[in-house]
Design a protein around this motif. Structure first.
Motif, mmCIF file in Angstrom:
data_model
loop_
_atom_site.group_PDB
_atom_site.id
_atom_site.type_symbol
_atom_site.label_atom_id
_atom_site.label_comp_id
_atom_site.label_asym_id
_atom_site.label_seq_id
_atom_site.Cartn_x
_atom_site.Cartn_y
_atom_site.Cartn_z
ATOM 1 N N GLN A 10 0.832 -1.204 0.000
ATOM 2 C CA GLN A 10 0.000 0.000 0.000
ATOM 3 C C GLN A 10 0.868 1.255 0.000
ATOM 4 N N LEU A 11 1.874 1.292 0.856
ATOM 5 C CA LEU A 11 2.740 2.473 0.933
ATOM 6 C C LEU A 11 3.514 2.680 -0.372
ATOM 7 N N LEU A 12 4.011 1.605 -0.957
ATOM 8 C CA LEU A 12 4.751 1.735 -2.222
ATOM 9 C C LEU A 12 3.830 2.212 -3.346
ATOM 10 N N ALA A 13 2.588 1.764 -3.349
ATOM 11 C CA ALA A 13 1.635 2.208 -4.367
ATOM 12 C C ALA A 13 1.347 3.705 -4.231
ATOM 13 N N MET A 14 1.318 4.207 -2.986
ATOM 14 C CA MET A 14 0.977 5.616 -2.751
ATOM 15 C C MET A 14 2.187 6.539 -2.832
ATOM 16 N N VAL A 19 -5.747 3.359 8.490
ATOM 17 C CA VAL A 19 -6.179 3.038 7.142
ATOM 18 C C VAL A 19 -5.079 3.259 6.104
ATOM 19 N N GLY A 20 -4.184 4.177 6.325
ATOM 20 C CA GLY A 20 -3.127 4.440 5.342
ATOM 21 C C GLY A 20 -1.805 3.799 5.674
ATOM 22 N N ALA A 21 -1.770 2.971 6.711
ATOM 23 C CA ALA A 21 -0.529 2.348 7.203
ATOM 24 C C ALA A 21 0.443 3.396 7.723
ATOM 25 N N TYR A 22 -0.104 4.528 8.139
ATOM 26 C CA TYR A 22 0.735 5.566 8.747
ATOM 27 C C TYR A 22 -0.063 6.247 9.851
ATOM 28 N N GLN A 23 0.659 6.844 10.772
ATOM 29 C CA GLN A 23 0.038 7.669 11.805
ATOM 30 C C GLN A 23 0.765 9.004 11.779
ATOM 31 N N LEU A 24 0.065 10.017 11.317
ATOM 32 C CA LEU A 24 0.699 11.317 11.092
ATOM 33 C C LEU A 24 1.265 11.918 12.370
#
Length: 198
Positions: free
Chosen positions: A97-101, A155-160
Protein backbone atom coordinates in the motif's frame (compact mmCIF):
# COMPACT_ATOMS: atom_id res chain seq x y z
CA UNK A 1 -24.90 18.47 32.55
CA UNK A 2 -25.36 16.68 29.22
CA UNK A 3 -24.10 13.11 29.13
CA UNK A 4 -21.57 12.85 26.28
CA UNK A 5 -20.49 9.49 24.87
CA UNK A 6 -17.79 8.67 22.32
CA UNK A 7 -18.83 5.68 20.18
CA UNK A 8 -15.23 4.82 19.33
CA UNK A 9 -12.39 2.86 20.87
CA UNK A 10 -9.83 5.08 19.10
CA UNK A 11 -7.18 6.33 21.50
CA UNK A 12 -6.51 9.35 19.28
CA UNK A 13 -10.17 10.43 19.06
CA UNK A 14 -10.50 10.20 22.84
CA UNK A 15 -7.30 12.18 23.31
CA UNK A 16 -8.52 14.92 20.94
CA UNK A 17 -11.77 15.30 22.90
CA UNK A 18 -9.97 15.25 26.27
CA UNK A 19 -7.44 17.84 25.10
CA UNK A 20 -10.36 20.05 24.03
CA UNK A 21 -11.64 19.98 27.63
CA UNK A 22 -14.58 17.63 27.17
CA UNK A 23 -15.81 15.16 29.78
CA UNK A 24 -17.25 12.01 28.22
CA UNK A 25 -17.67 8.27 28.48
CA UNK A 26 -16.41 5.74 25.93
CA UNK A 27 -18.80 3.11 24.60
CA UNK A 28 -17.48 1.78 21.28
CA UNK A 29 -20.07 1.05 18.62
CA UNK A 30 -20.74 -2.58 17.78
CA UNK A 31 -21.18 -2.16 14.04
CA UNK A 32 -20.04 -4.60 11.36
CA UNK A 33 -18.45 -2.02 9.06
CA UNK A 34 -18.01 -4.38 6.11
CA UNK A 35 -21.70 -5.41 6.29
CA UNK A 36 -22.78 -1.74 6.29
CA UNK A 37 -20.38 -0.92 3.44
CA UNK A 38 -21.31 -3.79 1.10
CA UNK A 39 -24.64 -2.43 -0.21
CA UNK A 40 -23.19 1.09 -0.38
CA UNK A 41 -20.33 -0.09 -2.57
CA UNK A 42 -22.76 -2.02 -4.80
CA UNK A 43 -24.89 1.12 -5.16
CA UNK A 44 -21.87 3.23 -6.17
CA UNK A 45 -21.69 5.42 -3.07
CA UNK A 46 -18.61 7.65 -2.97
CA UNK A 47 -15.91 7.07 -0.33
CA UNK A 48 -16.99 10.37 1.27
CA UNK A 49 -20.59 9.17 1.55
CA UNK A 50 -19.46 5.80 2.94
CA UNK A 51 -17.51 7.57 5.69
CA UNK A 52 -20.61 9.59 6.56
CA UNK A 53 -22.93 6.57 6.66
CA UNK A 54 -20.49 4.63 8.85
CA UNK A 55 -20.05 7.55 11.26
CA UNK A 56 -23.81 7.87 11.60
CA UNK A 57 -24.32 4.12 12.01
CA UNK A 58 -21.84 4.07 14.89
CA UNK A 59 -23.42 7.08 16.60
CA UNK A 60 -26.93 5.62 16.23
CA UNK A 61 -25.99 2.12 17.42
CA UNK A 62 -24.30 3.38 20.58
CA UNK A 63 -27.00 6.00 21.12
CA UNK A 64 -29.67 3.31 21.29
CA UNK A 65 -27.84 1.89 24.35
CA UNK A 66 -27.39 5.30 26.03
CA UNK A 67 -30.82 6.96 26.34
CA UNK A 68 -30.76 10.75 26.50
CA UNK A 69 -26.99 11.00 25.88
CA UNK A 70 -25.35 12.88 23.04
CA UNK A 71 -23.30 10.24 21.23
CA UNK A 72 -20.43 11.09 18.88
CA UNK A 73 -19.68 8.58 16.14
CA UNK A 74 -16.87 8.89 13.62
CA UNK A 75 -15.32 7.10 10.70
CA UNK A 76 -12.58 7.67 8.17
CA UNK A 77 -12.20 6.41 4.61
CA UNK A 78 -9.06 6.66 2.48
CA UNK A 79 -9.61 7.22 -1.24
CA UNK A 80 -6.73 6.49 -3.59
CA UNK A 81 -6.84 6.16 -7.36
CA UNK A 82 -10.62 6.02 -7.35
CA UNK A 83 -10.66 3.13 -4.87
CA UNK A 84 -11.34 2.88 -1.15
CA UNK A 85 -8.51 1.48 0.97
CA UNK A 86 -9.00 -0.23 4.33
CA UNK A 87 -6.56 -0.98 7.13
CA UNK A 88 -3.86 -3.37 5.87
CA UNK A 89 -4.28 -6.96 7.06
CA UNK A 90 -0.56 -7.58 7.56
CA UNK A 91 2.87 -5.99 7.09
CA UNK A 92 3.14 -7.16 3.48
CA UNK A 93 -0.17 -5.46 2.65
CA UNK A 94 1.09 -2.30 4.42
CA UNK A 95 4.31 -2.42 2.38
CA UNK A 96 2.43 -2.77 -0.93
CA UNK A 97 0.00 0.00 0.00
CA UNK A 98 2.74 2.47 0.93
CA UNK A 99 4.75 1.73 -2.22
CA UNK A 100 1.63 2.21 -4.37
CA UNK A 101 0.98 5.62 -2.75
CA UNK A 102 4.62 6.79 -2.96
CA UNK A 103 4.86 10.13 -4.79
CA UNK A 104 1.08 10.34 -5.21
CA UNK A 105 -1.86 12.15 -3.62
CA UNK A 106 -4.72 10.51 -1.76
CA UNK A 107 -7.75 11.82 0.11
CA UNK A 108 -8.86 11.11 3.65
CA UNK A 109 -12.58 11.59 4.32
CA UNK A 110 -13.30 11.95 8.05
CA UNK A 111 -16.92 11.96 9.15
CA UNK A 112 -18.52 12.68 12.49
CA UNK A 113 -22.12 12.45 13.63
CA UNK A 114 -24.04 13.12 16.82
CA UNK A 115 -27.04 10.99 17.72
CA UNK A 116 -29.53 11.12 20.56
CA UNK A 117 -31.91 8.25 21.34
CA UNK A 118 -30.97 6.43 18.13
CA UNK A 119 -31.54 9.39 15.78
CA UNK A 120 -28.85 11.47 14.05
CA UNK A 121 -29.16 15.13 14.99
CA UNK A 122 -25.97 16.42 13.32
CA UNK A 123 -23.42 15.21 10.77
CA UNK A 124 -20.38 16.44 8.87
CA UNK A 125 -17.64 15.10 6.66
CA UNK A 126 -14.34 16.83 5.93
CA UNK A 127 -11.69 15.90 3.37
CA UNK A 128 -7.92 16.29 3.48
CA UNK A 129 -5.69 15.80 0.45
CA UNK A 130 -2.28 14.34 1.27
CA UNK A 131 0.73 14.05 -1.04
CA UNK A 132 3.25 11.39 -0.15
CA UNK A 133 6.86 12.00 -1.06
CA UNK A 134 8.60 9.58 -3.39
CA UNK A 135 10.35 6.76 -1.53
CA UNK A 136 11.57 3.28 -2.36
CA UNK A 137 11.29 -0.24 -0.94
CA UNK A 138 14.31 0.17 1.35
CA UNK A 139 12.81 3.19 3.09
CA UNK A 140 9.43 1.47 3.45
CA UNK A 141 11.11 -1.60 4.94
CA UNK A 142 12.97 0.50 7.52
CA UNK A 143 9.85 2.54 8.31
CA UNK A 144 7.70 -0.55 8.90
CA UNK A 145 10.43 -2.17 11.02
CA UNK A 146 10.41 0.88 13.32
CA UNK A 147 6.64 1.45 13.58
CA UNK A 148 5.74 -2.26 13.73
CA UNK A 149 2.09 -3.21 14.20
CA UNK A 150 1.09 0.45 14.54
CA UNK A 151 1.12 0.48 10.72
CA UNK A 152 -1.82 -1.94 10.78
CA UNK A 153 -3.90 0.28 13.07
CA UNK A 154 -4.56 3.04 10.54
CA UNK A 155 -6.18 3.04 7.14
CA UNK A 156 -3.13 4.44 5.34
CA UNK A 157 -0.53 2.35 7.20
CA UNK A 158 0.74 5.57 8.75
CA UNK A 159 0.04 7.67 11.80
CA UNK A 160 0.70 11.32 11.09
CA UNK A 161 1.14 12.12 14.78
CA UNK A 162 4.21 9.84 14.83
CA UNK A 163 6.83 8.73 12.32
CA UNK A 164 4.23 8.65 9.57
CA UNK A 165 4.81 12.38 9.11
CA UNK A 166 8.07 11.46 7.37
CA UNK A 167 6.10 9.98 4.47
CA UNK A 168 4.61 13.29 3.30
CA UNK A 169 5.48 16.26 1.10
CA UNK A 170 2.27 18.23 1.54
CA UNK A 171 -1.07 18.17 3.34
CA UNK A 172 -4.04 20.26 2.27
CA UNK A 173 -6.56 20.32 5.11
CA UNK A 174 -6.75 20.28 8.86
CA UNK A 175 -4.68 18.12 11.17
CA UNK A 176 -7.62 16.87 13.26
CA UNK A 177 -9.34 15.56 10.14
CA UNK A 178 -6.19 13.60 9.28
CA UNK A 179 -6.32 12.05 12.76
CA UNK A 180 -9.88 10.85 12.12
CA UNK A 181 -12.11 13.47 13.73
CA UNK A 182 -13.26 16.78 12.18
CA UNK A 183 -12.85 18.41 15.58
CA UNK A 184 -13.54 22.09 14.88
CA UNK A 185 -17.05 21.65 13.41
CA UNK A 186 -17.79 19.05 16.11
CA UNK A 187 -16.83 21.50 18.87
CA UNK A 188 -19.01 24.17 17.27
CA UNK A 189 -22.00 21.83 17.34
CA UNK A 190 -21.28 20.83 20.96
CA UNK A 191 -21.33 24.53 21.85
CA UNK A 192 -24.69 24.83 20.08
CA UNK A 193 -25.94 21.84 22.10
CA UNK A 194 -24.81 23.49 25.35
CA UNK A 195 -22.08 20.93 26.10
CA UNK A 196 -19.35 23.59 25.80
CA UNK A 197 -19.41 27.23 26.77
CA UNK A 198 -19.85 29.75 23.98
Amino acid sequence: MTDLVLASGSRIRAELLRNAGLTFRIDPAQVDERAVEAPLLESGFSPEDIAQVLGEAKAQETSARNPGALVVGADQVLEFGGARLTKPDDMEAARRQLLAMSGKTHALHSAAAIARDGETIWRTVRTVRMKMRAFGPEFVGRYLAVVGDDALASVGAYQLEGRGVQLFDAIDGDYFTVLGLPLLPLLEELRRQGVLET
